[in-house]
Design an enzyme around this catalytic site. Structure first.
Site, PDB file in Angstrom:
ATOM      1  N   CYS A   3       0.802  -1.210  -0.113  1.00  0.00           N
ATOM      2  CA  CYS A   3      -0.221   0.007   0.158  1.00  0.00           C
ATOM      3  C   CYS A   3       0.696   1.358   0.128  1.00  0.00           C
ATOM      4  CB  CYS A   3      -0.881  -0.268   1.404  1.00  0.00           C
ATOM      5  SG  CYS A   3      -2.228   1.123   1.283  1.00  0.00           S
ATOM      6  N   GLU A   4       1.527   1.341  -1.061  1.00  0.00           N
ATOM      7  CA  GLU A   4       2.641   2.353  -1.322  1.00  0.00           C
ATOM      8  C   GLU A   4       2.659   2.741  -2.726  1.00  0.00           C
ATOM      9  OE1 GLU A   4       4.360   4.396   0.839  1.00  0.00           O
ATOM     10  OE2 GLU A   4       3.767   3.257   2.723  1.00  0.00           O
TER      11      GLU A   4
END
Length: 427
Positions: A352-353
């Site tokens: 989640c980047e």
């Protein structure tokens, strides 16, 4: 027999490895690793007397790698208690272990002294005193080198340049503290002063900075001889020899080492002194190209006129270098290895980047969910820098050789992620 349109690595079908071990997966070639050690023997160890290779464990160091290094007659360079413990548990000879690092903890130093390792490379103003205290308690004597920063700016990413004056590593050459520390080491009954260590950076392709640094180090050996009446008996050149990730022209070990050895031998002849022992610390150059990372392609997101994202089941948790250093890699769809490359895609991870991008703008055949994707040259700093970010599991590591595979590191499962978690009774 190798099938058409499939990627093979040291004789193994990568798609079959993915089926057997799952993905993400690290795959290391024993043949390639041994081949690099053989080059070092031919171009350095067998060519020059009184030399050593200390494999830099930080690049990749499960116990199986320690056994390979031991079998091939190498020393090992460790930079933490964990790496030291790994070497000892693997049965690596303590006298062939060298301990680097800018902040060695008391327990780490005690472990090193108790086991009688070969060298400690002193890297800070208070470290020598701690080593002496521990040696006195353990009734041991230990050999040391002093790491110095020659003030050379090498052409590399700032995070992996280590030889400039503004560095967390080593003693600045113009600091009187270094002379005081050397004097103390020479006089100490618990310390055997051997010499000097320098390391100017990583992923380097020009021998010029190495030669500049060596000039400075050799002048320091002359000053030590004049001031203290002792000859430096050992110099460690460090490592940092570059490898191929995309299209870099990898230089031979001889390109770096021959001119350095010639310079050192010429200096020693002119000064009428015996040439010191020479140590090098290659890590990445031994294992970098010997490893690949294998993934399964998942969601494909085609943003018309912008970019086509191809997601894989790993990412920055198993290869942080693209996010951390903007490092460049290349790869192929392993089950479409010979097909025409008709599309340009960006390979991204599942974290989640937004920065979890492994390869940008890569030409590949048309990708589909379930395809197997392999990234090349991930043998160094892939597994060793892996994390559990987003509570992802660290993948297994497989060692391959001439068509056969062996598991050398088990992959984590979800229970491994929770193993050290504790819920207090009052929650």
């Amino acid at each position: 027999m190798e099938e058409k349109n499939k990627l093979y690595f040291d004789g193994c079908d990568v798609t079959e490895l993915a089926k057997e071990y799952g993905t993400p997966l690290y795959v290391m070639s024993e043949t390639a690793i041994v081949g690099k050690f053989s080059q070092l023997k031919e171009e350095f160890l067998d060519k020059y007397e009184n030399t050593r290779v200390a494999y830099a464990a930080k690049a990749f160091f499960p116990m199986a790698m320690a056994k390979i290094a031991e079998r091939e007659g190498m020393c090992v360079d460790v930079v933490s208690g964990g790496e030291l413990y790994t070497a000892l548990k693997a049965g690596f000879p303590p006298e062939r272990i060298e301990f680097n690092g800018n902040n060695k903890l008391p327990d780490e130093l005690r472990l090193a002294v108790k086991n009688g390792i070969g060298r400690i490379i002193v890297d800070g103003f208070s470290e020598l005193e701690r080593i002496e205290e521990i040696c006195k308690e353990e009734n041991r004597r230990i050999s040391v080198l002093f790491r110095v920063t020659p003030g050379i700016k090498a052409d590399s990413h700032d995070y992996i340049v280590t030889g400039k004056k503004d560095s967390k590593f080593g003693f600045p050459l113009d600091d009187e503290v270094l002379q005081d520390q050397i004097s103390r080491a020479i006089q100490s009954e618990y310390i055997d002063f051997k010499g000097l260590h320098f390391h100017i950076g990583s992923q380097l392709f020009d021998n010029g900075p190495y030669l500049q640094a060596l000039d400075i180090i050799l002048e320091l050996t002359k000053k030590i001889r004049e001031k203290f009446g002792v000859d430096v008996s050992e110099i460690n050149f460090g490592g940092g020899f570059g490898i191929q990730y995309i299209d870099e022209e990898r230089k031979s070990y001889s390109y770096f080492l021959d001119p350095m050895m010639e310079k050192m031998e010429k200096f020693c002849r002119e000064e009428g002194m015996e040439r010191p022992a020479v140590v090098i610390e290659p890590g990445r150059s031994i294992v970098g190209e010997a490893g690949i990372s294998v993934y399964t392609i998942g969601q494909i997101k085609d943003i018309k006129g912008v970019r086509k994202y191809v997601s894989v089941d790993g990412g920055m948790t198993d290869n942080i270098r693209p996010a951390l250093y903007q490092s460049l890699y290349t790869g192929v769809i392993a089950n479409k290895a010979d097909e025409e490359k008709t599309e340009t895609v960006t390979i991204c991870g599942k974290c989640c980047e937004s920065g979890d991008i492994l390869i940008r703008d890569l030409k590949v055949p048309e990708p589909e969910q379930g395809d197997i994707f392999a990234i090349f040259s991930t043998g160094a700093y892939g597994y060793s820098m892996a994390s559990n970010y987003n509570r992802n599991c660290i993948p297994p590591v497989v060692l391959v050789k001439e068509g056969k595979s062996r598991l050398i590191v088990k992959g984590q499962d979800y229970e491994d992620l929770l193993r050290n978690d504790i819920i207090p009774e009052d929650l």
